[in-house]
Design a protein around this motif. Structure first.
Motif, PDB file in Angstrom:
ATOM      1  N   MET A 122       0.838  -1.182   0.000  1.00  0.00           N
ATOM      2  CA  MET A 122       0.000   0.000   0.000  1.00  0.00           C
ATOM      3  C   MET A 122       0.884   1.247   0.000  1.00  0.00           C
ATOM      4  SD  MET A 122      -3.331  -0.760   2.401  1.00  0.00           S
ATOM      5  CE  MET A 122      -2.466  -1.007   3.915  1.00  0.00           C
ATOM      6  N   PRO A 123       0.451   2.302  -0.697  1.00  0.00           N
ATOM      7  CA  PRO A 123       1.218   3.550  -0.684  1.00  0.00           C
ATOM      8  C   PRO A 123       1.356   4.097   0.734  1.00  0.00           C
ATOM      9  CG  PRO A 123      -0.470   3.607  -2.395  1.00  0.00           C
ATOM     10  CD  PRO A 123      -0.732   2.390  -1.560  1.00  0.00           C
ATOM     11  N   SER A 124       2.506   4.702   1.005  1.00  0.00           N
ATOM     12  CA  SER A 124       2.719   5.335   2.306  1.00  0.00           C
ATOM     13  C   SER A 124       2.699   6.847   2.125  1.00  0.00           C
ATOM     14  CB  SER A 124       4.044   4.888   2.917  1.00  0.00           C
ATOM     15  OG  SER A 124       5.123   5.288   2.106  1.00  0.00           O
ATOM     16  N   ILE A 125       2.167   7.531   3.140  1.00  0.00           N
ATOM     17  CA  ILE A 125       2.111   8.990   3.138  1.00  0.00           C
ATOM     18  C   ILE A 125       2.875   9.479   4.358  1.00  0.00           C
ATOM     19  CG2 ILE A 125       0.647  11.036   3.230  1.00  0.00           C
ATOM     20  CD1 ILE A 125      -1.548   9.460   1.902  1.00  0.00           C
ATOM     21  N   SER A 146      -1.040   8.554 -10.957  1.00  0.00           N
ATOM     22  CA  SER A 146      -1.135   7.171 -10.491  1.00  0.00           C
ATOM     23  C   SER A 146      -0.104   6.931  -9.405  1.00  0.00           C
ATOM     24  CB  SER A 146      -0.871   6.199 -11.645  1.00  0.00           C
ATOM     25  OG  SER A 146      -1.883   6.307 -12.611  1.00  0.00           O
ATOM     26  N   VAL A 147      -0.471   6.112  -8.438  1.00  0.00           N
ATOM     27  CA  VAL A 147       0.480   5.691  -7.409  1.00  0.00           C
ATOM     28  C   VAL A 147       0.476   4.166  -7.366  1.00  0.00           C
ATOM     29  CG1 VAL A 147       0.285   7.792  -6.024  1.00  0.00           C
ATOM     30  CG2 VAL A 147      -1.230   5.890  -5.539  1.00  0.00           C
ATOM     31  N   GLY A 148       1.663   3.598  -7.303  1.00  0.00           N
ATOM     32  CA  GLY A 148       1.791   2.159  -7.242  1.00  0.00           C
ATOM     33  C   GLY A 148       1.590   1.644  -5.832  1.00  0.00           C
ATOM     34  N   PRO A 149       1.552   0.339  -5.669  1.00  0.00           N
ATOM     35  CA  PRO A 149       1.310  -0.244  -4.351  1.00  0.00           C
ATOM     36  C   PRO A 149       2.418   0.041  -3.341  1.00  0.00           C
ATOM     37  CG  PRO A 149       1.747  -1.947  -5.977  1.00  0.00           C
ATOM     38  CD  PRO A 149       1.641  -0.660  -6.714  1.00  0.00           C
ATOM     39  N   ALA A 151      -4.832   2.347   1.024  1.00  0.00           N
ATOM     40  CA  ALA A 151      -5.122   1.600  -0.197  1.00  0.00           C
ATOM     41  C   ALA A 151      -5.621   2.591  -1.243  1.00  0.00           C
ATOM     42  CB  ALA A 151      -6.170   0.531   0.073  1.00  0.00           C
ATOM     43  N   ALA A 152      -4.862   2.772  -2.326  1.00  0.00           N
ATOM     44  CA  ALA A 152      -5.252   3.733  -3.359  1.00  0.00           C
ATOM     45  C   ALA A 152      -4.426   3.504  -4.618  1.00  0.00           C
ATOM     46  CB  ALA A 152      -5.038   5.153  -2.863  1.00  0.00           C
ATOM     47  N   THR A 153      -4.972   3.970  -5.750  1.00  0.00           N
ATOM     48  CA  THR A 153      -4.241   3.870  -7.023  1.00  0.00           C
ATOM     49  C   THR A 153      -3.942   5.236  -7.627  1.00  0.00           C
ATOM     50  OG1 THR A 153      -6.304   3.615  -8.241  1.00  0.00           O
ATOM     51  CG2 THR A 153      -5.172   1.578  -7.557  1.00  0.00           C
ATOM     52  N   THR A 154      -4.501   6.308  -7.033  1.00  0.00           N
ATOM     53  CA  THR A 154      -4.188   7.668  -7.484  1.00  0.00           C
ATOM     54  C   THR A 154      -3.808   8.499  -6.257  1.00  0.00           C
ATOM     55  OG1 THR A 154      -6.418   8.581  -7.245  1.00  0.00           O
ATOM     56  CG2 THR A 154      -5.872   7.551  -9.379  1.00  0.00           C
TER      57      THR A 154
END
Length: 89
Positions: A1-4, A73-76, A22-25
């Motif tokens: 999952m992307p980290s912020i 787009s953001v990858g996993p 959990a996101a794709t953008t």
């Protein structure tokens, strides 16, 4: 999952711990983060949903250019960094 991750300069103004979503953008990632950390939204986005002028976002080391759409787009395994923009002369 992307980290912020938020810089410590922003954390002085609002509670914004690092988190994964959990996101794709980018917009979906930010919205998922704001769902958990609601007070952060007003500091990062303006009333139209665009990045505020004093905020800069990087996705995997690349600065976000479209401050209004946030449709990158953001990858996993994406790393999203949110920081204060520097200005002045």
């Amino acid at each position: 999952m992307p980290s912020i991750v938020f810089t410590s300069a922003l954390q002085r103004h609002v509670d914004c711990p690092a988190d994964t979503v959990a996101a794709t953008t980018l917009r979906a990632a930010l919205e998922a983060y704001f769902a958990r950390h609601e007070k952060t939204r007003a500091y990062v986005l303006d009333e139209q949903g665009a990045l505020r002028h004093h905020v800069v976002v990087f996705v995997d080391g690349v600065q976000v250019r479209d401050r209004a759409a946030l449709d990158e787009s953001v990858g996993p395994a994406a790393e999203i960094y949110v920081m204060q923009a520097l200005s002045g002369g």
